[in-house]
Design an enzyme around this catalytic site. Structure first.
Site, short mmCIF file in Angstrom:
data_model
loop_
_atom_site.label_atom_id
_atom_site.label_comp_id
_atom_site.label_asym_id
_atom_site.label_seq_id
_atom_site.Cartn_x
_atom_site.Cartn_y
_atom_site.Cartn_z
N ARG A 190 0.92 -1.24 -0.05
CA ARG A 190 0.08 -0.01 -0.12
C ARG A 190 0.72 1.19 -0.03
O ARG A 190 0.35 2.52 0.07
CB ARG A 190 -0.97 -0.11 1.53
CG ARG A 190 -2.13 0.91 1.41
CD ARG A 190 -3.01 1.03 0.08
NE ARG A 190 -3.81 -0.06 0.11
CZ ARG A 190 -5.09 -0.10 0.67
NH1 ARG A 190 -5.31 0.84 1.34
NH2 ARG A 190 -5.64 -1.07 0.45
N HIS A 231 15.83 -10.14 4.86
CA HIS A 231 16.66 -10.52 3.65
C HIS A 231 16.43 -9.42 2.50
O HIS A 231 15.69 -9.32 1.67
CB HIS A 231 16.01 -11.80 2.97
CG HIS A 231 17.02 -12.29 1.89
ND1 HIS A 231 17.16 -13.68 1.71
CD2 HIS A 231 17.65 -11.80 0.82
CE1 HIS A 231 17.95 -13.70 0.66
NE2 HIS A 231 18.01 -12.77 0.19
N HIS A 283 10.39 -6.18 -0.61
CA HIS A 283 9.93 -6.23 0.79
C HIS A 283 10.86 -5.38 1.65
O HIS A 283 10.75 -4.23 1.61
CB HIS A 283 9.73 -7.55 1.20
CG HIS A 283 10.73 -8.72 0.88
ND1 HIS A 283 12.10 -8.74 1.27
CD2 HIS A 283 10.64 -9.96 0.54
CE1 HIS A 283 12.56 -9.69 0.91
NE2 HIS A 283 11.67 -10.57 0.64
N GLU A 303 20.44 -11.52 5.51
CA GLU A 303 20.70 -12.55 4.39
C GLU A 303 20.70 -11.85 3.28
O GLU A 303 20.18 -10.96 2.86
CB GLU A 303 19.62 -13.62 4.33
CG GLU A 303 19.44 -14.07 5.84
CD GLU A 303 18.27 -15.33 5.76
OE1 GLU A 303 17.39 -15.15 4.60
OE2 GLU A 303 18.37 -16.33 6.14
N HIS A 339 13.97 -22.12 5.71
CA HIS A 339 13.28 -21.87 4.63
C HIS A 339 11.80 -23.07 4.56
O HIS A 339 12.03 -23.94 4.64
CB HIS A 339 14.04 -22.22 3.39
CG HIS A 339 13.02 -21.59 2.35
ND1 HIS A 339 13.22 -20.31 1.86
CD2 HIS A 339 12.31 -22.02 1.49
CE1 HIS A 339 12.56 -19.99 0.78
NE2 HIS A 339 11.77 -20.92 0.61
N GLY A 367 9.92 -17.31 8.49
CA GLY A 367 9.32 -16.23 8.15
C GLY A 367 7.82 -16.25 7.51
O GLY A 367 6.99 -16.22 8.16
N HIS A 368 8.20 -16.99 6.47
CA HIS A 368 6.72 -17.06 5.70
C HIS A 368 5.72 -17.71 6.35
O HIS A 368 4.57 -17.04 6.66
CB HIS A 368 7.20 -17.82 4.40
CG HIS A 368 5.95 -18.01 3.22
ND1 HIS A 368 5.83 -16.80 2.40
CD2 HIS A 368 4.78 -18.55 3.06
CE1 HIS A 368 4.63 -16.87 1.58
NE2 HIS A 368 4.20 -18.23 2.15
C1 LIG Z 1 17.28 -17.64 2.57
C2 LIG Z 1 15.87 -18.08 3.00
O1 LIG Z 1 15.45 -19.19 2.62
C3 LIG Z 1 14.70 -17.09 3.29
O2 LIG Z 1 15.45 -16.77 4.48
C4 LIG Z 1 14.67 -16.06 2.20
O3 LIG Z 1 14.80 -14.70 2.93
C5 LIG Z 1 13.27 -16.16 1.71
O4 LIG Z 1 13.10 -14.70 1.01
P1 LIG Z 1 11.55 -14.41 0.63
O5 LIG Z 1 11.18 -14.06 2.26
O6 LIG Z 1 11.83 -13.42 -0.30
O7 LIG Z 1 10.85 -15.56 0.15
N1 LIG Z 2 16.66 -18.07 6.25
C1 LIG Z 2 15.31 -18.67 6.21
C2 LIG Z 2 14.34 -17.53 6.47
O1 LIG Z 2 15.00 -16.64 7.16
C3 LIG Z 2 13.16 -17.66 6.38
O2 LIG Z 2 12.59 -18.56 5.44
P1 LIG Z 2 11.18 -18.81 5.33
O3 LIG Z 2 10.49 -19.12 6.63
O4 LIG Z 2 10.40 -17.42 5.10
O5 LIG Z 2 10.78 -19.61 4.16
#
Ligand SMILES: CC(=O)[C@@H](O)[C@H](O)COP(=O)(O)O
Ligand SMILES: NCC(=O)COP(=O)(O)O
Length: 247
Positions: free
Chosen positions: A18, A43, A50, A72, A200, A223-224
């Protein structure tokens, strides 16, 4: 104890969608710290999809001395307008750890690690510089990677095992083979004197099985899935759930 480092990339995705300041990456970091996480990961990618360089700087100011700060990125990605380059950012903010990830610009996300046999000489001067800055250096590697003694010899202190294939196999119902490969990779890295991180696509569903298979796992960066789960459970509750799994 395995440290939980929360990756805040996806907070920045939502914020950038946004063009304003909300949701705040700083407030998200504060919430994660208050919930008990041991680190924050970002990252910053060259295309700035982002996390932005100014986010990296703002986080450095608020994290210092509180929790670990892991940045990262691909150290070979050239600087461009508004993106000073990973090493330049590290020199500026001096994070606890820098995790080198060989991502290309066109990738939707990270999907492979370094080839330690062929990349090590290119990495040597960058590792020297990061160590000089005072950062811990971690290399993103695939399960099954070889050459950890070469990485240790140039000053690398950790590897981060790319757990995407493990997460996929877990979701498919049979992760035994991939998990055994991750465990053997961790064992060989530790034997070479390297500590072992992982990340990841780790999630509340698959983390416990992974952690149980990797003795001495130093850190997971997540993260994700965590941010996605937080949309349902709340960020603080979700962080506490991960900490409970890592106890
Ligand atoms: C290195 C890794 O696996 C993740 O830390 C990476 O930062 C994911 O990047 P995105 O959040 O851009 O998918
Ligand atoms: N190095 C992995 C990371 O920082 C997060 O990966 P994800 O959980 O977003 O796939």
């Amino acid at each position: 104890m395995t440290l939980l480092s929360v990756n805040l990339n996806k907070i920045a995705v939502l914020r950038n969608s946004r063009g304003g300041d909300e949701p705040s990456i700083i407030q998200a970091a504060q919430t994660c710290i208050e919930a008990g996480c041991g680190g924050i990961t970002v990252h910053p990618r060259p295309d700035q999809r982002h996390v932005l360089p100014d986010d990296v700087r703002a986080l450095a100011a608020m994290l210092r001395g509180r929790v670990e700060y892991n940045i990262e990125g691909n150290p070979f990605a050239p600087a461009r307008s508004n993106y000073p380059g990973l090493i330049s950012l590290a020199r500026e903010v001096k994070p606890t750890q820098v995790t080198l990830v060989p991502d290309g610009d066109g990738q939707i996300t990270s999907d492979h690690g370094f080839d330690l046999q062929n990349d090590i000489e290119r990495l040597r001067p960058l590792v020297d510089e990061l160590r000089e800055i005072g950062c811990r250096v971690s290399l993103f590697v695939d399960a099954g990677a070889e050459g950890f003694e070469h990485a240790a010899a140039i000053g690398v202190q950790r590897i981060e095992i790319y757990t995407g294939p493990y997460a996929h196999a877990f979701a498919e119902g049979d992760a035994r083979e991939v998990l055994a490969s991750c465990a053997e990779t961790a064992r060989r890295a530790q034997q070479a004197g390297l500590a072992v991180n992982a990340g990841h696509d780790l999630s509340q569903a698959n983390l416990g099985t992974f952690r149980a298979a990797i003795p001495g796992l130093a850190e997971v960066s997540i993260g994700h899935a965590l941010i996605g789960e937080a949309l349902y459970e709340g960020l603080a509750t979700t962080v506490r759930n991960y900490l409970q799994i890592l106890r």
